[in-house]
Design a protein around this motif. Sequence first.
Motif, PDB file in Angstrom:
ATOM      1  N   ALA A 111      21.564  47.094  35.249  1.00 27.90           N
ATOM      2  CA  ALA A 111      20.911  46.367  36.347  1.00 27.90           C
ATOM      3  C   ALA A 111      21.207  44.868  36.251  1.00 27.90           C
ATOM      4  N   ILE A 112      21.227  44.351  35.040  1.00 27.65           N
ATOM      5  CA  ILE A 112      21.593  42.940  34.850  1.00 27.65           C
ATOM      6  C   ILE A 112      23.057  42.730  35.248  1.00 27.65           C
ATOM      7  N   ALA A 113      23.929  43.634  34.837  1.00 25.28           N
ATOM      8  CA  ALA A 113      25.346  43.532  35.212  1.00 25.28           C
ATOM      9  C   ALA A 113      25.499  43.548  36.732  1.00 25.28           C
ATOM     10  N   GLN A 114      24.708  44.384  37.386  1.00 28.20           N
ATOM     11  CA  GLN A 114      24.743  44.463  38.854  1.00 28.20           C
ATOM     12  C   GLN A 114      24.350  43.126  39.477  1.00 28.20           C
ATOM     13  N   LYS A 115      23.289  42.517  38.967  1.00 32.97           N
ATOM     14  CA  LYS A 115      22.842  41.217  39.485  1.00 32.97           C
ATOM     15  C   LYS A 115      23.900  40.135  39.259  1.00 32.97           C
ATOM     16  N   GLU A 116      24.513  40.154  38.084  1.00 36.90           N
ATOM     17  CA  GLU A 116      25.541  39.154  37.772  1.00 36.90           C
ATOM     18  C   GLU A 116      26.771  39.337  38.662  1.00 36.90           C
ATOM     19  N   CYS A 117      27.108  40.576  38.948  1.00 34.64           N
ATOM     20  CA  CYS A 117      28.252  40.843  39.819  1.00 34.64           C
ATOM     21  C   CYS A 117      27.965  40.336  41.241  1.00 34.64           C
ATOM     22  N   ASP A 118      26.763  40.607  41.716  1.00 39.20           N
ATOM     23  CA  ASP A 118      26.359  40.123  43.035  1.00 39.20           C
ATOM     24  C   ASP A 118      26.345  38.600  43.071  1.00 39.20           C
ATOM     25  N   GLU A 119      25.881  37.974  41.986  1.00 43.79           N
ATOM     26  CA  GLU A 119      25.888  36.513  41.910  1.00 43.79           C
ATOM     27  C   GLU A 119      27.316  35.973  41.944  1.00 43.79           C
ATOM     28  N   SER A 120      28.229  36.629  41.261  1.00 46.48           N
ATOM     29  CA  SER A 120      29.640  36.212  41.277  1.00 46.48           C
ATOM     30  C   SER A 120      30.186  36.232  42.697  1.00 46.48           C
ATOM     31  N   MET A 121      29.807  37.256  43.438  1.00 44.07           N
ATOM     32  CA  MET A 121      30.261  37.371  44.830  1.00 44.07           C
ATOM     33  C   MET A 121      29.668  36.241  45.675  1.00 44.07           C
ATOM     34  N   TYR A 122      28.442  35.862  45.381  1.00 45.95           N
ATOM     35  CA  TYR A 122      27.818  34.731  46.065  1.00 45.95           C
ATOM     36  C   TYR A 122      28.634  33.458  45.841  1.00 45.95           C
ATOM     37  N   TRP A 123      29.007  33.176  44.585  1.00 46.59           N
ATOM     38  CA  TRP A 123      29.771  31.959  44.282  1.00 46.59           C
ATOM     39  C   TRP A 123      31.133  32.003  44.962  1.00 46.59           C
ATOM     40  N   LEU A 124      31.751  33.170  45.017  1.00 43.91           N
ATOM     41  CA  LEU A 124      33.029  33.290  45.732  1.00 43.91           C
ATOM     42  C   LEU A 124      32.850  32.959  47.211  1.00 43.91           C
ATOM     43  N   GLU A 125      31.794  33.488  47.803  1.00 48.50           N
ATOM     44  CA  GLU A 125      31.519  33.216  49.220  1.00 48.50           C
ATOM     45  C   GLU A 125      31.316  31.722  49.450  1.00 48.50           C
ATOM     46  N   LEU A 126      30.574  31.084  48.552  1.00 46.80           N
ATOM     47  CA  LEU A 126      30.317  29.656  48.671  1.00 46.80           C
ATOM     48  C   LEU A 126      31.602  28.835  48.494  1.00 46.80           C
ATOM     49  N   LEU A 127      32.418  29.219  47.539  1.00 44.39           N
ATOM     50  CA  LEU A 127      33.704  28.531  47.333  1.00 44.39           C
ATOM     51  C   LEU A 127      34.608  28.669  48.560  1.00 44.39           C
ATOM     52  N   LYS A 128      34.555  29.812  49.216  1.00 45.04           N
ATOM     53  CA  LYS A 128      35.364  30.020  50.424  1.00 45.04           C
ATOM     54  C   LYS A 128      34.851  29.176  51.583  1.00 45.04           C
ATOM     55  N   VAL A 129      33.563  29.242  51.819  1.00 48.54           N
ATOM     56  CA  VAL A 129      32.962  28.525  52.952  1.00 48.54           C
ATOM     57  C   VAL A 129      33.124  27.016  52.807  1.00 48.54           C
ATOM     58  N   THR A 130      33.144  26.528  51.573  1.00 46.82           N
ATOM     59  CA  THR A 130      33.312  25.096  51.338  1.00 46.82           C
ATOM     60  C   THR A 130      34.786  24.703  51.166  1.00 46.82           C
ATOM     61  N   SER A 131      35.671  25.623  51.472  1.00 51.85           N
ATOM     62  CA  SER A 131      37.128  25.393  51.508  1.00 51.85           C
ATOM     63  C   SER A 131      37.768  25.080  50.158  1.00 51.85           C
ATOM     64  N   TYR A 132      37.155  25.538  49.078  1.00 50.72           N
ATOM     65  CA  TYR A 132      37.799  25.384  47.776  1.00 50.72           C
ATOM     66  C   TYR A 132      38.808  26.494  47.522  1.00 50.72           C
ATOM     67  N   ILE A 133      38.569  27.654  48.125  1.00 48.63           N
ATOM     68  CA  ILE A 133      39.528  28.755  48.001  1.00 48.63           C
ATOM     69  C   ILE A 133      39.864  29.282  49.387  1.00 48.63           C
ATOM     70  N   SER A 134      41.050  29.834  49.505  1.00 45.35           N
ATOM     71  CA  SER A 134      41.518  30.362  50.790  1.00 45.35           C
ATOM     72  C   SER A 134      40.906  31.735  51.067  1.00 45.35           C
ATOM     73  N   GLU A 135      41.058  32.178  52.279  1.00 46.43           N
ATOM     74  CA  GLU A 135      40.579  33.503  52.673  1.00 46.43           C
ATOM     75  C   GLU A 135      41.243  34.585  51.816  1.00 46.43           C
ATOM     76  N   ASN A 136      42.536  34.456  51.574  1.00 43.43           N
ATOM     77  CA  ASN A 136      43.253  35.447  50.764  1.00 43.43           C
ATOM     78  C   ASN A 136      42.778  35.455  49.316  1.00 43.43           C
ATOM     79  N   GLU A 137      42.589  34.274  48.742  1.00 43.04           N
ATOM     80  CA  GLU A 137      42.087  34.184  47.371  1.00 43.04           C
ATOM     81  C   GLU A 137      40.699  34.819  47.282  1.00 43.04           C
ATOM     82  N   PHE A 138      39.881  34.506  48.269  1.00 46.01           N
ATOM     83  CA  PHE A 138      38.534  35.055  48.320  1.00 46.01           C
ATOM     84  C   PHE A 138      38.559  36.568  48.440  1.00 46.01           C
ATOM     85  N   LYS A 139      39.320  37.059  49.392  1.00 45.65           N
ATOM     86  CA  LYS A 139      39.320  38.478  49.730  1.00 45.65           C
ATOM     87  C   LYS A 139      39.674  39.346  48.525  1.00 45.65           C
ATOM     88  N   SER A 140      40.726  38.990  47.845  1.00 42.02           N
ATOM     89  CA  SER A 140      41.192  39.779  46.715  1.00 42.02           C
ATOM     90  C   SER A 140      40.164  39.819  45.583  1.00 42.02           C
TER      91      SER A 140
END
Length: 117
Positions: free
Chosen positions: A65-94
């Motif tokens: 359950a902790i691993a699940q929360k951490e994985c979801d949090e990682s996805m949150y940071w990826l989404e934030l990095l994409k929306v703030t233009s630090y990473i491209s759509e392709n980098e994000f998607k993969s």
Amino acid sequence: MSESIVKTKSFELAVRGVNFYKYIVAEKKEYIMSKQFLRSIISVGENVREAVNAQIKPDFIHKLAIAQKECDESMYWLELLKVTSYISENEFKSMHEQSNEVLKIIRSIIITSKKNL
């Protein structure tokens, strides 16, 4: 799903996450969100390992359950990095797709484990 599959896939995700973090720091000069992403992406595999070594089933489920929360949090940071233009759509998607795959495996194991308690 077997525990070895999630163990392997979460480790591969961590390795890729570390390399992705190094890229963001070196190429994009972003240090705060990427560090949070690194912390959470590494924690996924770490907690999967702890779950695999759990002595009792409730501890196994708890660590997953902790691993699940951490994985979801990682996805949150990826989404934030994409929306703030630090990473491209392709980098994000993969990276996001790989994270989501691990998340689904973890969720599946948790559900099955709870049914078998």
